[in-house]
Design a protein around this motif. Structure first.
Motif, PDB file in Angstrom:
ATOM      1  N   VAL A 146       0.642   3.573 -12.851  1.00 17.19           N
ATOM      2  CA  VAL A 146       0.454   4.378 -11.647  1.00 17.19           C
ATOM      3  C   VAL A 146       1.158   5.721 -11.782  1.00 17.19           C
ATOM      4  CG1 VAL A 146       0.788   4.464  -9.147  1.00 17.19           C
ATOM      5  CG2 VAL A 146       0.227   2.287 -10.263  1.00 17.19           C
ATOM      6  N   GLY A 147       2.333   5.732 -12.383  1.00 18.62           N
ATOM      7  CA  GLY A 147       3.140   6.955 -12.435  1.00 18.62           C
ATOM      8  C   GLY A 147       3.713   7.234 -11.061  1.00 18.62           C
ATOM      9  N   GLU A 148       3.629   8.485 -10.605  1.00 15.70           N
ATOM     10  CA  GLU A 148       4.047   8.807  -9.248  1.00 15.70           C
ATOM     11  C   GLU A 148       2.856   8.633  -8.306  1.00 15.70           C
ATOM     12  OE1 GLU A 148       5.713  12.677  -9.088  1.00 15.70           O
ATOM     13  OE2 GLU A 148       7.253  12.271 -10.601  1.00 15.70           O
ATOM     14  N   LEU A 149       3.123   8.034  -7.137  1.00 12.49           N
ATOM     15  CA  LEU A 149       2.061   7.742  -6.176  1.00 12.49           C
ATOM     16  C   LEU A 149       2.146   8.718  -5.013  1.00 12.49           C
ATOM     17  CD1 LEU A 149      -0.279   5.882  -5.307  1.00 12.49           C
ATOM     18  CD2 LEU A 149       1.404   4.456  -4.123  1.00 12.49           C
ATOM     19  N   LEU A 150       1.000   9.352  -4.695  1.00  9.13           N
ATOM     20  CA  LEU A 150       0.944  10.324  -3.611  1.00  9.13           C
ATOM     21  C   LEU A 150      -0.164   9.929  -2.640  1.00  9.13           C
ATOM     22  CD1 LEU A 150       1.878  13.103  -2.465  1.00  9.13           C
ATOM     23  CD2 LEU A 150       0.067  14.133  -3.853  1.00  9.13           C
ATOM     24  N   LEU A 151       0.205   9.699  -1.380  1.00 11.04           N
ATOM     25  CA  LEU A 151      -0.771   9.431  -0.324  1.00 11.04           C
ATOM     26  C   LEU A 151      -1.076  10.762   0.367  1.00 11.04           C
ATOM     27  CD1 LEU A 151       0.869   6.230   1.254  1.00 11.04           C
ATOM     28  CD2 LEU A 151      -0.608   6.388  -0.746  1.00 11.04           C
ATOM     29  N   ASP A 152      -2.312  11.245   0.191  1.00  9.52           N
ATOM     30  CA  ASP A 152      -2.647  12.586   0.647  1.00  9.52           C
ATOM     31  C   ASP A 152      -3.450  12.530   1.949  1.00  9.52           C
ATOM     32  OD1 ASP A 152      -3.131  15.258   0.905  1.00  9.52           O
ATOM     33  OD2 ASP A 152      -4.250  15.476  -0.969  1.00  9.52           O
ATOM     34  N   ARG A 153      -2.784  12.881   3.072  1.00  9.80           N
ATOM     35  CA  ARG A 153      -3.429  13.033   4.382  1.00  9.80           C
ATOM     36  C   ARG A 153      -4.193  11.781   4.812  1.00  9.80           C
ATOM     37  NH1 ARG A 153      -4.270  17.952   1.665  1.00  9.80           N
ATOM     38  NH2 ARG A 153      -3.408  19.790   2.713  1.00  9.80           N
ATOM     39  N   LEU A 154      -3.649  10.631   4.603  1.00 15.89           N
ATOM     40  CA  LEU A 154      -4.294   9.406   5.059  1.00 15.89           C
ATOM     41  C   LEU A 154      -4.111   9.251   6.561  1.00 15.89           C
ATOM     42  CD1 LEU A 154      -3.395   6.780   2.315  1.00 15.89           C
ATOM     43  CD2 LEU A 154      -5.275   8.411   2.388  1.00 15.89           C
ATOM     44  N   LEU A 155      -5.185   8.953   7.260  1.00 15.59           N
ATOM     45  CA  LEU A 155      -5.093   8.725   8.707  1.00 15.59           C
ATOM     46  C   LEU A 155      -4.285   7.478   9.019  1.00 15.59           C
ATOM     47  CD1 LEU A 155      -8.629   9.531  10.189  1.00 15.59           C
ATOM     48  CD2 LEU A 155      -6.452  10.567  10.833  1.00 15.59           C
ATOM     49  N   SER A 156      -4.426   6.471   8.200  1.00 11.63           N
ATOM     50  CA  SER A 156      -3.671   5.226   8.370  1.00 11.63           C
ATOM     51  C   SER A 156      -3.746   4.435   7.079  1.00 11.63           C
ATOM     52  CB  SER A 156      -4.214   4.397   9.537  1.00 11.63           C
ATOM     53  OG  SER A 156      -5.529   3.975   9.262  1.00 11.63           O
ATOM     54  N   VAL A 157      -2.841   3.494   6.929  1.00  6.70           N
ATOM     55  CA  VAL A 157      -2.848   2.587   5.790  1.00  6.70           C
ATOM     56  C   VAL A 157      -3.026   1.179   6.332  1.00  6.70           C
ATOM     57  CG1 VAL A 157      -1.539   1.650   3.853  1.00  6.70           C
ATOM     58  CG2 VAL A 157      -1.369   4.081   4.412  1.00  6.70           C
ATOM     59  N   PRO A 158      -4.090   0.457   5.948  1.00 10.47           N
ATOM     60  CA  PRO A 158      -4.287  -0.902   6.441  1.00 10.47           C
ATOM     61  C   PRO A 158      -3.075  -1.788   6.156  1.00 10.47           C
ATOM     62  CG  PRO A 158      -6.257  -0.131   5.325  1.00 10.47           C
ATOM     63  CD  PRO A 158      -5.196   0.895   5.075  1.00 10.47           C
ATOM     64  N   LEU A 159      -2.838  -2.750   7.043  1.00  7.82           N
ATOM     65  CA  LEU A 159      -1.661  -3.620   6.917  1.00  7.82           C
ATOM     66  C   LEU A 159      -1.615  -4.348   5.582  1.00  7.82           C
ATOM     67  CD1 LEU A 159      -1.506  -5.229  10.480  1.00  7.82           C
ATOM     68  CD2 LEU A 159       0.051  -3.539   9.510  1.00  7.82           C
ATOM     69  N   ILE A 160      -2.799  -4.641   5.018  1.00  6.73           N
ATOM     70  CA  ILE A 160      -2.811  -5.437   3.794  1.00  6.73           C
ATOM     71  C   ILE A 160      -2.151  -4.710   2.631  1.00  6.73           C
ATOM     72  CG2 ILE A 160      -5.086  -4.633   3.056  1.00  6.73           C
ATOM     73  CD1 ILE A 160      -5.590  -7.535   2.099  1.00  6.73           C
ATOM     74  N   TRP A 161      -2.163  -3.346   2.638  1.00  6.15           N
ATOM     75  CA  TRP A 161      -1.607  -2.592   1.515  1.00  6.15           C
ATOM     76  C   TRP A 161      -0.188  -2.113   1.769  1.00  6.15           C
ATOM     77  CZ3 TRP A 161      -4.564  -4.093  -1.982  1.00  6.15           C
ATOM     78  CH2 TRP A 161      -5.942  -4.169  -1.828  1.00  6.15           C
ATOM     79  N   GLN A 162       0.315  -2.289   2.957  1.00  2.00           N
ATOM     80  CA  GLN A 162       1.660  -1.800   3.254  1.00  2.00           C
ATOM     81  C   GLN A 162       2.746  -2.520   2.444  1.00  2.00           C
ATOM     82  OE1 GLN A 162       2.290  -1.709   7.516  1.00  2.00           O
ATOM     83  NE2 GLN A 162       0.483  -0.387   7.862  1.00  2.00           N
ATOM     84  N   PRO A 163       2.687  -3.858   2.271  1.00  2.00           N
ATOM     85  CA  PRO A 163       3.709  -4.494   1.410  1.00  2.00           C
ATOM     86  C   PRO A 163       3.684  -3.977  -0.027  1.00  2.00           C
ATOM     87  CG  PRO A 163       2.584  -6.130   2.755  1.00  2.00           C
ATOM     88  CD  PRO A 163       1.832  -4.854   2.925  1.00  2.00           C
ATOM     89  N   LEU A 164       2.507  -3.703  -0.573  1.00  2.00           N
ATOM     90  CA  LEU A 164       2.424  -3.200  -1.946  1.00  2.00           C
ATOM     91  C   LEU A 164       3.048  -1.814  -2.041  1.00  2.00           C
ATOM     92  CD1 LEU A 164       1.445  -3.416  -4.853  1.00  2.00           C
ATOM     93  CD2 LEU A 164      -0.813  -2.603  -4.088  1.00  2.00           C
ATOM     94  N   ILE A 165       2.781  -0.938  -1.043  1.00  2.80           N
ATOM     95  CA  ILE A 165       3.336   0.416  -1.088  1.00  2.80           C
ATOM     96  C   ILE A 165       4.857   0.367  -0.969  1.00  2.80           C
ATOM     97  CG2 ILE A 165       3.423   2.612   0.156  1.00  2.80           C
ATOM     98  CD1 ILE A 165       0.472   2.204   0.833  1.00  2.80           C
ATOM     99  N   ARG A 166       5.365  -0.503  -0.104  1.00  2.00           N
ATOM    100  CA  ARG A 166       6.830  -0.622   0.018  1.00  2.00           C
ATOM    101  C   ARG A 166       7.442  -1.091  -1.291  1.00  2.00           C
ATOM    102  NH1 ARG A 166       5.705  -2.903   5.181  1.00  2.00           N
ATOM    103  NH2 ARG A 166       5.950  -4.991   4.273  1.00  2.00           N
TER     104      ARG A 166
END
Length: 864
Positions: A146-166
């Protein structure tokens, strides 16, 4: 030297296109633009990928066919069930709802569906929760993958992906540029604010309807581009969802030649490939007809002749082979294709493979995967194709969620009405609120997301921001204002017919500049026509033409039938339209439930002709008893039943059989109307006269001999319904059959204002073609009566003189240039569509001038 890897998660397909273009311009490398499911799949390893819509709906169809459900079993076979179940499962996955944790029959059914879907998916495809768990087990590879991860102007992040991002933020740098939501407490990475922009003060417009909104937005777009200061890639037109406006945008933008990119994709049915799929679906769902098959074979409209059964097509191909040089290869190919199509929707897969080109075949396969073949119509409507135009060099038309990820400085926001923007939350049809609380299934409702999108788009519109709403819907209903406009002040009302400061197309320019429009010969003629229709005078737009017009003269000198003479006498303008200009009313009914009055009369006459031809000369119609008549009529009915569908529209099979039975009864009544004949009398039906070519058969005269109306140069042609000639050949009787009921005072009818000329024309033909005849009887029967009575012309010679005089007057009027509408209205008038819409008002205005021009000729319309 190893490049640093950076992964950017983007909001929507427009952001993908614009970011890739920007990266190419900057010469950047090491960037990968993706989505969160794709990030999880890449981290999970191997060749895994997230489930796509086609995978999911195809697997759901197989899962639903297996059955065994507690509650949704009655719904499993319905056409839209796979799509509805896919939406429900997507919502549960995004909300991270564990279906196995609930003890409800409905949830148990959905859990069973989920398990079956998992088993039916291709080996490399994974469900979202499975991908997330696999990715969480491989976090040690995140730095390299992945390298560095950048979330660009996302309106929302579904709950299912929030644990992975954390979890990722603990091992690699994770940033979020300008989050479109205030709910960031769960996010443990770095939040970056977007570069500040000075938003332009919004201007609010009120338009007449959705189409007017699109027109106004295109006028604004054209004005910006014409200024030379704004480039297409800086302009966006968007709505909360694009479905309602797509058709208007596609049609109007094409007419204006504006470079517009549809980020949500082109509706499949707006493309040639989509129309090919639609034509195939139409044949498979609705059966064989010449129109449908012609459209499928070549996308060309036919003549609306109904070949609805395979046997009809085989007979038509056989007849065609007799008329021209045989081409066994073509006939075999066509017949094989027709045989396949005749099997209907059950062979949808095979038909698509055999009859569609590769690009259309891909669309067909997508439609079949998304729903059962019986729902092909709905599936094709929902399909979209990626717009091949370049977003980086075009004005963009997109949903609001796409524009959030790729903002533009000049924005027009459409459709700010209540219930549309923001949209109302919809209850899931398979998981109502009493089964799963709404806050669990839909933690971030669509309405909240659209509110945030509205504010984010406005905040980035530094060049100009225009907001519009429709006062009425496309159907004319009043539309309430969106609550998002409450704080923006009053709207400026734009009338639908206003003159714009800047036109978006040539048509719009002509509407805005009457002086330019007046210079166009076509528009000038149309305006002159409109003015003349409203004036109490006779003009060229009412039917006044120059005297001795060669086209009219040619039409008059051609052989006339009873129908054409009726039009000439009752409505000279209709005669010119039909026989001089060749106008024909289109057949609008492709598969009628009943045949019209004219076709009904032709059907009865055809049965009479075939029946009498079978009986003549042996044993002879006059010597046939009731049983022989019935038998001959039955044979004629069988022949017509098979041959008529090859040539004209007929009702569906059951109704067609009933229609034939009724026509046979009416024909039998006509055949039995005379029970006694003098010895040696010969009878014929549908006797041709004045034909260009000799008609095969044993007729009482040469069918090509010219028949002239006495005292005129008008020649006649047609066929006599029935002719009876006595043995010496000195007396003849001609009969005109009417299939309707007898009108009042039928015994007084001679020409009925020019509407009933058949008896007189038959008498003229018999008198001229049978020189030995000393007595002619011309009669009329109304077969719609239980006991038809003979209505004979009291004085045949006088009737012929009257008709001859009317024809001379009509010829003189047309020759002088008076081709005006008749002053009587037919009950069914095909040509009425070419007259002003309010025909009655038009005729009231023109009544006096028309009567003056017609003069004494107007008396014909009151003749008995």
């Amino acid at each position: 030297m190893r490049a640093n890897r950076n992964t950017v998660v983007l909001q929507g397909p427009l952001a993908f296109r614009m970011q890739r273009l920007a990266a190419a311009d900057q010469g950047a490398f090491g960037l990968q633009f993706t989505t969160m499911p794709a990030v999880a799949a890449r981290l999970a390893g191997g060749f895994l990928r997230p489930v796509h819509s086609e995978d999911l709906e195809s697997a759901l169809q197989m899962a639903l066919k297996a059955g065994g459900f507690a509650e949704i079993e009655p719904l499993a076979a319905l056409p839209g069930m796979a799509r509805a179940a896919a939406r429900t499962l997507r919502r549960t996955w995004d909300a991270d709802v564990d279906l196995e944790a609930f003890r409800s029959p409905r949830l148990a059914d959905l859990a069973l569906l989920e398990r079956r879907v998992r088993e039916c998916l291709p080996p490399a495809v994974r469900l979202p929760r499975d991908l997330r768990q696999l990715a969480l087990g491989r976090l040690q590879h995140a730095k390299n993958v992945v390298g560095e991860l950048l979330l660009d102007r996302l309106l929302s992040v579904p709950l299912i992906w929030q644990p992975l991002i954390r979890s990722l933020s603990e091992v690699i740098p994770v940033q979020w540029i300008e989050p479109g939501t205030a709910d960031t407490k769960w996010f443990t990475g770095q939040i970056i604010a977007a570069p500040p922009r000075m938003p332009s003060a919004p201007r609010v417009m009120s338009c007449a309807n959705p189409r007017s909104e699109v027109i106004e937005s295109l006028r604004w777009t054209r004005q910006l581009l014409a200024s030379g200061k704004v480039r297409p890639q800086e302009i966006a037109i968007c709505a909360a969802t694009t479905d309602e406006w797509d058709e208007h945008v596609l049609a109007l933008a094409k007419g204006a030649a504006l470079p517009i990119h549809l980020s949500d994709g082109l509706p499949a049915l707006s493309t040639r490939e989509g129309q090919a799929c639609a034509s195939l679906a139409d044949v498979l769902l609705n059966g064989l007809s010449q129109d449908r098959v012609r459209r499928l074979f070549g996308h060309a409209i036919g003549q609306s002749r109904m070949l609805k059964e395979l046997r009809h097509w085989r007979r038509a191909l056989l007849n065609a082979a007799v008329r021209r040089a045989p081409d066994a290869g073509v006939s075999t190919i066509v017949e094989n294709a027709l045989e396949l199509l005749s099997r209907g929707i059950l062979v949808a897969h095979e038909a698509g493979e055999e009859l569609l080109d590769p690009s259309a075949r891909l669309l067909w396969q997508r439609a079949l995967k998304s729903a059962p073949a019986e729902a092909l119509g709905l599936s094709l409507q929902a399909l979209r194709l990626t717009d091949a135009s370049e977003a980086g060099a075009s004005v963009v038309w997109c949903p609001a969620a796409h524009l959030v990820g790729a903002p533009r400085p000049y924005v027009w926001l459409l459709g700010l009405t209540s219930g549309t923007w923001p949209g109302r939350p919809r209850e899931d049809p398979l998981l109502p609120e009493q089964l799963v609380p709404k806050y669990l299934l839909d933690p971030d409702p669509i309405g909240n997301q659209q509110r945030r999108a509205f504010e984010l788009i406005r905040g980035q519109a530094s060049g100009g921001c225009l907001i519009s709403r429709s006062r009425r819907s496309a159907q004319g209903g009043l539309l309430p204002i969106s609550p998002l406009l409450a704080k923006l002040g009053p709207a400026k009302a734009l009338k639908r017919g206003r003159i714009p400061q800047h036109a978006f197309s040539e048509t719009d320019r002509l509407l805005a500049r009457p002086q330019d429009a007046a210079a166009s010969p076509r528009i000038r003629s149309a305006m002159s026509c409109w003015s003349d229709w409203s004036a109490a005078k006779v003009s060229e737009h009412d039917g006044r033409v120059r005297a001795h017009h060669p086209v009219i003269d040619s039409a008059l000198r051609r052989p006339q039938s009873a129908t054409s003479l009726g039009r000439l006498l009752r409505n000279p303008l209709s005669f010119v339209w039909r026989y001089a200009l060749g106008w024909q009313a289109p057949a609008l009914v492709e598969e009628p439930l009943s045949i019209d009055a004219r076709a009904w009369g032709e059907l009865v006459h055809e049965l009479l002709r075939r029946t009498v031809n079978q009986l003549e000369p042996d044993p002879g119609y006059t010597r046939a008893d009731a049983a022989m008549l019935r038998n001959a009529l039955h044979i004629a009915g069988l022949q017509v039943r098979d041959e008529w569908p090859l040539e004209r529209p007929v009702p569906p099979l059951l109704l067609w059989q009933h229609t034939l039975a009724s026509a046979e009864e009416l024909a039998f009544r006509a055949l039995r109307v005379d029970t006694t004949f003098s010895p040696g009398t010969r009878c014929w039906t549908e006797v041709p006269f004045g034909s260009r070519e000799a008609a095969p058969g044993n007729w009482p005269w040469d069918t090509t001999t010219l028949v002239i109306v006495p005292g005129t140069s008008v020649s006649l042609h047609g066929s006599i319904d029935r002719l009876d000639l006595n043995a010496p050949g000195t007396s003849v009787r001609v009969t005109d059959y009417k299939t309707g009921p007898e009108p009042p005072h039928a015994e007084q009818i001679i020409v009925s204002g020019g509407a009933s000329l058949q008896r007189v024309i038959y008498a003229i033909a018999a008198q001229q073609l049978l020189p030995d005849v000393r007595r002619v009887v011309a009669r009329l029967f109304y077969l719609g009566e239980e006991t038809p009575r003979s209505r004979e012309l009291p004085n045949v010679d006088q009737a012929m003189q009257e008709v001859s005089g009317y024809i001379r007057q009509a010829w003189a009027l047309l020759d002088a240039g008076t081709a005006l509408p008749g002053l009587v209205r037919e009950q069914y008038d095909d040509d009425r569509i070419a007259l002003p819409a309010d025909t009655e008002k038009y005729l009231r205005i023109k009544n006096g001038p028309f009567r003056r021009d017609f003069g004494t000729y107007a008396r014909i319309w009151h003749a008995p």
